[in-house]
Design an enzyme around this catalytic site. Structure first.
Site, PDB file in Angstrom:
ATOM      1  N   ILE A  18      19.199   8.146  -4.941  1.00 39.02           N
ATOM      2  CA  ILE A  18      19.160   9.314  -5.813  1.00 39.02           C
ATOM      3  C   ILE A  18      20.501  10.033  -5.800  1.00 39.02           C
ATOM      4  O   ILE A  18      20.997  10.476  -6.841  1.00 39.02           O
ATOM      5  CB  ILE A  18      18.029  10.262  -5.390  1.00 39.02           C
ATOM      6  CG1 ILE A  18      16.655   9.604  -5.633  1.00 39.02           C
ATOM      7  CG2 ILE A  18      18.109  11.579  -6.160  1.00 39.02           C
ATOM      8  CD1 ILE A  18      15.483  10.413  -5.116  1.00 39.02           C
ATOM      9  N   ASP A  64      28.900  13.554   8.499  1.00 38.42           N
ATOM     10  CA  ASP A  64      27.517  13.452   8.955  1.00 38.42           C
ATOM     11  C   ASP A  64      26.932  14.857   8.920  1.00 38.42           C
ATOM     12  O   ASP A  64      27.349  15.728   9.692  1.00 38.42           O
ATOM     13  CB  ASP A  64      27.486  12.892  10.372  1.00 38.42           C
ATOM     14  CG  ASP A  64      26.072  12.737  10.926  1.00 38.42           C
ATOM     15  OD1 ASP A  64      25.130  13.295  10.341  1.00 38.42           O
ATOM     16  OD2 ASP A  64      25.922  12.061  11.965  1.00 38.42           O
ATOM     17  N   ASN A  91      21.617  16.470  -0.752  1.00 36.52           N
ATOM     18  CA  ASN A  91      20.703  15.364  -1.023  1.00 36.52           C
ATOM     19  C   ASN A  91      20.369  14.534   0.210  1.00 36.52           C
ATOM     20  O   ASN A  91      19.352  13.839   0.237  1.00 36.52           O
ATOM     21  CB  ASN A  91      21.326  14.462  -2.098  1.00 36.52           C
ATOM     22  CG  ASN A  91      20.603  13.142  -2.246  1.00 36.52           C
ATOM     23  OD1 ASN A  91      19.528  13.062  -2.831  1.00 36.52           O
ATOM     24  ND2 ASN A  91      21.185  12.077  -1.689  1.00 36.52           N
ATOM     25  N   TYR A 154       7.989  14.523   8.675  1.00 38.59           N
ATOM     26  CA  TYR A 154       8.811  14.545   7.466  1.00 38.59           C
ATOM     27  C   TYR A 154       8.359  15.656   6.529  1.00 38.59           C
ATOM     28  O   TYR A 154       9.176  16.432   6.022  1.00 38.59           O
ATOM     29  CB  TYR A 154       8.727  13.195   6.764  1.00 38.59           C
ATOM     30  CG  TYR A 154       9.469  13.127   5.450  1.00 38.59           C
ATOM     31  CD1 TYR A 154      10.835  12.863   5.416  1.00 38.59           C
ATOM     32  CD2 TYR A 154       8.811  13.329   4.237  1.00 38.59           C
ATOM     33  CE1 TYR A 154      11.525  12.802   4.212  1.00 38.59           C
ATOM     34  CE2 TYR A 154       9.486  13.276   3.032  1.00 38.59           C
ATOM     35  CZ  TYR A 154      10.842  13.010   3.021  1.00 38.59           C
ATOM     36  OH  TYR A 154      11.524  12.960   1.821  1.00 38.59           O
ATOM     37  N   THR A 189      13.813   3.688  -5.258  1.00 38.46           N
ATOM     38  CA  THR A 189      15.049   3.487  -4.507  1.00 38.46           C
ATOM     39  C   THR A 189      14.801   2.470  -3.402  1.00 38.46           C
ATOM     40  O   THR A 189      13.665   2.071  -3.153  1.00 38.46           O
ATOM     41  CB  THR A 189      15.517   4.803  -3.873  1.00 38.46           C
ATOM     42  OG1 THR A 189      14.542   5.220  -2.903  1.00 38.46           O
ATOM     43  CG2 THR A 189      15.690   5.892  -4.926  1.00 38.46           C
ATOM     44  N   TYR A 199       3.143   4.937   2.337  1.00 35.29           N
ATOM     45  CA  TYR A 199       2.653   6.049   1.520  1.00 35.29           C
ATOM     46  C   TYR A 199       1.254   5.784   0.964  1.00 35.29           C
ATOM     47  O   TYR A 199       0.607   6.685   0.456  1.00 35.29           O
ATOM     48  CB  TYR A 199       3.603   6.306   0.345  1.00 35.29           C
ATOM     49  CG  TYR A 199       4.777   7.179   0.677  1.00 35.29           C
ATOM     50  CD1 TYR A 199       4.671   8.566   0.642  1.00 35.29           C
ATOM     51  CD2 TYR A 199       6.003   6.620   1.022  1.00 35.29           C
ATOM     52  CE1 TYR A 199       5.759   9.370   0.938  1.00 35.29           C
ATOM     53  CE2 TYR A 199       7.100   7.420   1.321  1.00 35.29           C
ATOM     54  CZ  TYR A 199       6.971   8.792   1.274  1.00 35.29           C
ATOM     55  OH  TYR A 199       8.052   9.582   1.581  1.00 35.29           O
TER      56      TYR A 199
END
Length: 255
Positions: A18, A64, A91, A154, A189, A199
């Site tokens: 992305i 980083d 991002n 997450y 992606t 998922y």
């Protein structure tokens, strides 16, 4: 086109996925772009080359974002190279799946150092240089609002991002800076391909991926990275001049 003419933008984690499409889209809209990468220098230079071939300006800078000193160097080098900074797109992010009993302090540190601390300090470093009219765009996720098995760490990190933009909006608004977040849904992606099965609800794992996505998204497909990039370009443009503190879902109507 050229909605971002004369603007300078940094896009973190923009050597692939992305982030790459965001960098290309902002360049197409006239921005000079800093392509940030952590380790993929070759891929970052390929993005720079593509932007230049299309008549734009770009440079690649390694940093980083889990390291505060490197974030500060990234912004300083960008300003030194282009003379200004108008847009910061955060991002960079890392994924994590794991059962509650398996989550370790090291897992927490890895995920939150990039997804939360990294984004907070990217915003902080950018805000020191942004003029009135500047834009900061962080990356949340639809995972912050839609439960997924073993995705707690997450999802929590991405929910924190939405809380940050909500609370930073009035503070930065006093300086004429808008801050928002984008919350992508499933996007085609390499990261999504790697984690797609994770998922999927356990009861649906025997179904073909195309069938599964139809049970999750109103548009019955995953997003293409270019579609997410288009939303980002809108949020950092003058067309979104009265939007701040918001997390905009670009998720195909996930449910």
């Amino acid at each position: 086109m050229n909605k971002l003419k004369e603007k300078v933008a940094i896009v973190t984690g923009s050597s692939r996925g992305i982030g790459r499409e965001i960098a290309l889209k902002l360049a197409q809209e006239g921005a000079k772009v800093v392509v940030n990468y952590r380790s993929s220098s070759k891929k970052a230079e390929e993005v720079v080359k593509q932007i230049e071939q299309q008549g734009g300006e770009a440079t690649a800078i390694q940093a980083d974002v889990s390291q505060i000193d490197q974030i500060e160097q990234l912004v300083s080098k960008a300003v030194e190279h282009f003379g200004q900074l108008d847009i910061m797109v955060s991002n960079s992010g890392v994924e994590h799946f794991g059962k509650l009993e398996d989550i370790t302090p090291q897992d927490f540190e890895r995920v939150f150092s990039v997804n939360v601390a990294g984004q907070l300090f990217v915003a902080q470093a950018a805000a020191r240089h942004l003029p009135r009219g500047g834009r900061i765009l962080l990356t949340s996720s639809v995972s912050a609002k839609i439960p997924v098995f073993y995705h707690t760490l997450y999802a929590a990190s991405k929910a924190a991002v939405s809380a940050m933009v909500l609370n930073l909006a009035p503070e930065l608004g006093e300086r004429g800076i808008a801050i928002n977040a984008i919350a992508p849904g499933g996007t085609a992606t390499d990261m999504a391909e790697k984690n797609a099965e994770l998922y999927t609800h356990p009861a649906l794992k025997n179904l073909p991926p195309d069938t599964v996505i139809k049970t999750m998204a109103s548009l019955q497909r995953m997003a293409q990275p270019k579609e997410i990039a288009a939303v980002v370009a809108f949020l950092v443009s003058d067309d979104a001049s009265y939007i701040t503190g918001s997390t905009l879902a670009a998720d195909g109507g996930m449910f």
